[in-house]
Design an enzyme around this catalytic site. Structure first.
Site, PDB file in Angstrom:
ATOM      1  N   ALA A   1      44.085  77.692  59.153  1.00  0.00           N
ATOM      2  CA  ALA A   1      45.171  78.663  58.597  1.00  0.00           C
ATOM      3  C   ALA A   1      46.118  77.860  57.786  1.00  0.00           C
ATOM      4  CB  ALA A   1      45.729  79.245  59.948  1.00  0.00           C
TER       5      ALA A   1
ATOM      6  N   GLN B   1      49.078  77.027  58.088  1.00  0.00           N
ATOM      7  CA  GLN B   1      50.052  76.345  58.711  1.00  0.00           C
ATOM      8  C   GLN B   1      49.125  75.314  59.866  1.00  0.00           C
ATOM      9  OE1 GLN B   1      52.832  75.071  58.460  1.00  0.00           O
ATOM     10  NE2 GLN B   1      53.482  76.032  56.859  1.00  0.00           N
ATOM     11  N   SER B   2      47.814  75.049  59.073  1.00  0.00           N
ATOM     12  CA  SER B   2      47.070  74.230  60.302  1.00  0.00           C
ATOM     13  C   SER B   2      47.217  72.705  60.255  1.00  0.00           C
ATOM     14  CB  SER B   2      45.590  74.123  59.499  1.00  0.00           C
ATOM     15  OG  SER B   2      44.750  73.216  60.052  1.00  0.00           O
ATOM     16  N   ASN B   3      47.636  72.364  61.749  1.00  0.00           N
ATOM     17  CA  ASN B   3      47.799  70.904  61.878  1.00  0.00           C
ATOM     18  C   ASN B   3      46.646  70.170  61.702  1.00  0.00           C
ATOM     19  OD1 ASN B   3      50.417  71.334  63.176  1.00  0.00           O
ATOM     20  ND2 ASN B   3      49.251  72.711  64.602  1.00  0.00           N
TER      21      ASN B   3
ATOM     22  N   ALA C   1      44.348  70.542  59.099  1.00  0.00           N
ATOM     23  CA  ALA C   1      44.250  70.176  57.935  1.00  0.00           C
ATOM     24  C   ALA C   1      45.260  69.168  57.881  1.00  0.00           C
ATOM     25  CB  ALA C   1      44.708  71.579  57.113  1.00  0.00           C
TER      26      ALA C   1
END
Ligand SMILES: Cc1ncc(COP(=O)(O)O)c(C=O)c1O
Length: 329
Positions: free
Chosen positions: A86, A88-90, A92
């Site tokens: 997503a 706001q992917s942590n 990523a």
């Protein structure tokens, strides 16, 4: 090909590589007496396992998983890590940080429209030098296709891509949380319950494999359509782990209006953790997990004297890119 390796990765040989060290271990375990009392537990029965302090790139649970997937990537001669999540992917953000630490490039395929301002995790993705590809209207299938397209692009440019699955979860990366379970038992023998946020599932899978299904309660965040099936498949891919699906405990009561929503219970849990213990949670994962823990105490799934661990899986940067932020102040 390593088990659960996404299509498109070069074979790394039959032997599974040893994990590459990316974090700082063991993470601390802290008693949380004021939070315990506020949640309805005896004051000496709640601890917070601080995997938010795992070192690399702002920390969080993804570091333990990346130690395994990055070892596979290095064994395959990768030049570039390619993953998805997503906006706001942590995962990523931590993939970008791990790539930087290992001298690799990273390409992050993010679901949604590119926002005007790069806030929260996005700012950190850019700082770590990641290349971002946006995919409006992303479904799991379209994300997978775009990841494969990006991997082909890297290959066509002379690089060696290594695809890390959505959320960093595979039966192999779940070994990072087998390690965490073992570490936890060394720090706190005799724990009765561990409560953890459930996203793409490998964190819970590793804990179930090391601590047993009856001790682990996963709080669903709404990241995948069928968390029970996702968890079951991850566990089936873990040799030596025999768990009946009926014994798995996934609580779906905290999803609310969906993954991206800030639920009233999550907002209340964020305030409670901050005001009792000075611990900050993120709205998507850890706040839901604490709200779920409180609900479990309220309805008796966790007894008031059960020795309980709340696994803090990090994610705080996501707060600063979440649309619900103004409602929290
Ligand atoms: C902060 C945080 N906590 C928990 C999770 C859930 O972990 P998993 O995807 O292994 O279920 C994630 C990732 O999705 C996360 O970013």
């Amino acid at each position: 090909m390593p088990e659960n390796a996404p299509a498109g990765n070069a074979p790394a040989g039959d032997a599974q590589p040893a994990p590459v060290r990316l974090g700082t271990w063991p993470t601390p375990v802290e008693p949380a007496p004021r939070l315990a009392a506020a949640a309805g537990l005896a004051a000496d029965t709640l601890w917070i396992k601080r995997d938010d302090l795992s070192g690399l790139g702002g920390g969080g649970n993804k570091v333990r998983k990346l130690q395994y997937t990055c070892a596979q990537a290095l064994a395959a001669g990768a030049t570039t890590l390619v993953t998805s999540g997503a906006a706001q992917s942590n995962h990523a953000r931590l993939t970008a940080a791990a790539a930087a630490r290992l001298g690799l490039r990273s390409v992050l395929v993010l679901g949604g429209e590119q926002p005007a301002l790069s806030q929260g995790n996005l700012a950190l993705d850019h700082l770590a030098g990641a290349e971002l590809a946006w995919l409006p209207g992303a479904t799991p299938e379209r994300l997978r296709d775009e990841v494969e397209r990006q991997a082909r692009r890297v290959r066509d440019g002379g690089g060696v891509p290594f695809v890390i699955p959505f959320g960093g979860s595979s039966s192999f990366s779940a070994r990072g949380y087998v390690d965490c379970g073992t570490e936890l038992l060394g720090q706190l023998p005799g724990i009765d319950r561990v409560v953890v946020a459930f996203g793409s599932g490998a964190t819970m899978a590793g804990l179930v494999a090391s601590l047993g299904a009856e001790r682990v309660i996963g709080i669903d965040t709404g990241a995948v359509a069928n968390p029970g099936a996702t968890l079951g498949e991850l566990l089936e891919g873990m040799p030596g782990t025999a768990v009946r699906r009926a014994d798995l405990r996934i609580d779906r009561g905290q999803v609310g209006a969906g993954y991206a929503a800030l639920t009233p219970d999550a907002a209340a849990a964020m305030r409670l953790a901050a005001r009792t213990e000075g611990i900050f949670l993120d709205p998507t994962y850890t706040a839901r997990a604490l709200a779920g823990l409180i609900a479990c105490v309220a309805d008796g799934r966790i007894g008031p004297r059960d020795r309980t661990v709340f696994l803090h899986t990090g994610g705080l940067p996501g707060l600063f890119g979440h649309p619900g932020l103004p409602r929290l102040s």
